[in-house]
Scaffold this active site. Structure first.
Site, PDB file in Angstrom:
ATOM      1  N   SER A  74       0.835  -1.189   0.000  1.00  0.00           N
ATOM      2  CA  SER A  74       0.000   0.000   0.000  1.00  0.00           C
ATOM      3  C   SER A  74       0.879   1.253   0.000  1.00  0.00           C
ATOM      4  CB  SER A  74      -0.953  -0.028   1.199  1.00  0.00           C
ATOM      5  OG  SER A  74      -1.966   0.938   1.059  1.00  0.00           O
TER       6      SER A  74
ATOM      7  N   HIS B  87      -6.866  -6.394   1.357  1.00  0.00           N
ATOM      8  CA  HIS B  87      -5.716  -5.554   1.021  1.00  0.00           C
ATOM      9  C   HIS B  87      -4.475  -6.035   1.777  1.00  0.00           C
ATOM     10  CE1 HIS B  87      -3.571  -2.105  -0.349  1.00  0.00           C
ATOM     11  NE2 HIS B  87      -3.694  -1.362   0.753  1.00  0.00           N
TER      12      HIS B  87
END
Length: 408
Positions: A222, A356
Site C-alpha cells: 500500500s 488488502h
C-alpha cells in the site's frame, strides 16, 4: 554506445550540477554527458499519452541498450524534480553500522548532525550465511514463512521514524528532516529511499550481521509499497523490487487514473493524494489538475528499476488501487525490459478475492520464482508473468503513441 545523444546539451550551472549528482546517487552509473536543466512547470506542454520512455529530452531516441543508463538518469532527475524531491548524495563514509541481538543500528553523520535508527532482522533456519535479504518498508506483507524457508532473511525498516506519514501535517518530520531540515524537498518516500541506502551502506560494513549486501530486495504494501518502488528505483544495489498493491504513486498511472475517475470509477488520483499525505514532494500539487503535463508517468518510474528485476503485485478487488490503470501502466513499463532483451525480468500479477495486503496462495509461485532467480540466484522458474484476473485489455491506442525500439 554508438553516439552520445546528450552532446548537444549546454553545460549546467554549479547548482544544477550538484542536483544532478544527487539525482544519480547511490550507485546509479557515472555519466559522460550532462543532463539538461530541468524545465519549469510553465514550459511543460500537455501530453495525454504516456510519455515515451525511450525519448531523450533533446528529442533524440535511444538506439542502443547502453544508452538506457543515460536515459534512466534523465528520468531519475525528472522524477525527483517534479514528484519525489531530491535524494541527498550522502557519502558511504558518513555511515557506520553495529550489530547486536538480531538488529543493525545505522548511524549517519552529515550536514553537521548525527541520526541513528535500528532495523530488526529475522533470520532463516535454512540456507547459507551471509543470507540474501528482503527489506520490508515498515515490514513485509509477503508470505514471510515461505521467504524464510527459502533461506531469505527479512529486514524491517522503520520508515515512520525516518519520515513521518500520518497525514499532511507530517511534512518535514522525522530523522531525515532532523538532519537535512524540515524544508528539504524530499518527500517521505524519498526520505525512506535515502534511509534504505544508508542501511545498505551499514550492511556493507557490518559482516557480523550475516547479510549479503549484494543480494538485497525490497518490498512494502500500500503506502509502503509506494516507498518500496522509490527505494528500488533510486538505488541500484537493490536487485529485486516487489511493490505490493501500491496503487496510485506506485503501479497506477496518474493520467489513466484521472481518466478512470472521469469515467465514474472510485480511484485514487493525483489531485486527491497530494492532499492526503506527504508521500510526494510539496510542489507535486501543481499537477493536481494537469497530470498530462508531467514529462513522465509511473511507467517511467517502474522502468527506473531496469535492468534489475521488478515484480509488481496488485489486487483487482480494490477499485481505489485503480486496477485498470495499473494493468495498462505495467504493460507500458514492460516495454523497457522488452527493449533491453530481458522481458522476463519484469513481472506483473494482479489477483483479487482477498483483503488488502494479503498475499493469496495463487501468487506465491510467482513470488518464489522471482526470489529464487533474482535474489537467491539459483532459480530457473518461469518469470514471464503478466497476468490479471480482471479481464482487462491493454488500451494502447489510447495511451501509447510510441513503439519499442530495436536496440543494438
Amino acid at each position: 554506445m554508438n553516439r552520445k545523444p546528450i552532446s548537444l546539451f549546454a553545460s549546467v550551472s554549479a547548482a544544477l550540477a550538484m542536483s544532478l549528482a544527487i539525482s544519480c546517487s547511490d550507485h546509479i552509473p557515472a555519466r559522460d554527458y550532462s543532463i539538461p536543466p530541468m524545465p519549469a512547470y510553465a514550459s511543460l506542454t500537455s501530453n495525454p499519452k504516456l510519455p515515451d520512455p525511450f525519448l531523450f529530452m533533446n528529442g533524440m531516441r535511444m538506439t542502443s541498450k547502453d544508452e538506457w543508463k543515460y536515459r534512466r538518469a534523465e528520468l531519475a532527475a525528472l522524477a525527483q524534480e517534479f514528484e519525489y524531491g531530491y535524494k541527498p548524495n550522502t557519502p558511504s563514509s558518513a555511515v557506520t553500522g553495529s550489530f547486536a541481538d538480531n538488529r543493525v543500528t545505522v548511524s549517519v553523520t552529515d550536514n553537521g548532525k548525527t541520526i541513528s535508527f535500528v532495523c530488526s532482522i529475522t533470520y532463516p533456519t535454512t540456507g547459507s550465511k551471509p543470507y540474501p535479504a528482503i527489506v520490508g518498508i515498515g515490514g513485509s506483507n509477503l508470505n514471510n514463512t515461505a521467504l524464510l524457508n527459502m533461506g531469505v532473511a527479512i529486514i524491517t525498516f522503520p520508515n515512520n521514524q525516518v519520515a513521518q506519514q500520518t497525514n499532511g501535517s507530517s511534512r518535514g518530520k522525522g530523522l531525515f528532516f532532523d538532519m537535512y531540515g524540515s524544508d528539504h524537498s524530499a518527500s517521505a518516500t524519498m526520505a525512506w529511499a535515502w534511509g534504505v541506502s544508508r542501511l545498505i551502506d551499514a550492511l556493507e560494513k557490518t559482516p557480523a550481521a550475516n547479510i549479503d549486501p549484494a543480494r538485497l530486495g525490497v518490498t512494502g504494501c500500500s503506502r509502503n509499497g509506494k516507498g518500496a518502488l522509490t527505494v528500488g528505483a533510486f538505488d541500484e544495489r537493490i536487485k529485486l523490487t516487489i511493490p505490493q498493491e501500491p496503487g496510485a504513486g506506485g503501479a497506477a498511472s496518474w493520467r489513466i487514473s484521472d481518466a478512470q475517475l472521469a469515467g465514474g470509477k472510485t480511484v485514487q488520483t493525483l489531485s486527491q493524494i497530494v492532499n492526503e499525505n506527504v508521500w510526494f514532494r510539496q510542489s507535486f500539487s501543481q499537477f493536481s489538475k494537469t497530470s498530462d503535463k508531467l514529462p513522465f508517468d509511473q511507467h517511467s518510474v517502474l522502468a527506473l528499476c531496469a535492468p534489475r528485476a521488478l515484480l509488481v503485485i496488485e489486487n483487482t478487488s480494490i477499485d481505489w488501487l485503480s486496477p485498470v490503470s495499473s494493468w495498462n501502466t505495467a504493460h507500458a513499463a514492460h516495454k523497457v525490459w522488452q527493449a533491453l532483451g530481458i522481458p522476463d525480468w519484469m513481472g506483473f500479477s494482479q489477483i483479487g478475492g482477498h483483503n488488502h495486503c494479503a498475499l493469496p496462495d495463487s501468487q506465491l509461485p510467482e513470488l518464489r520464482a522471482y526470489v529464487e532467480k533474482f535474489l537467491i540466484g539459483t532459480g530457473t522458474g518461469n518469470t514471464s508473468i503478466m497476468r490479471t484476473d480482471g479481464g482487462f485489455t491493454v488500451d494502447e491506442s489510447t495511451w501509447i503513441d510510441w513503439t519499442v525500439p530495436s536496440l543494438n
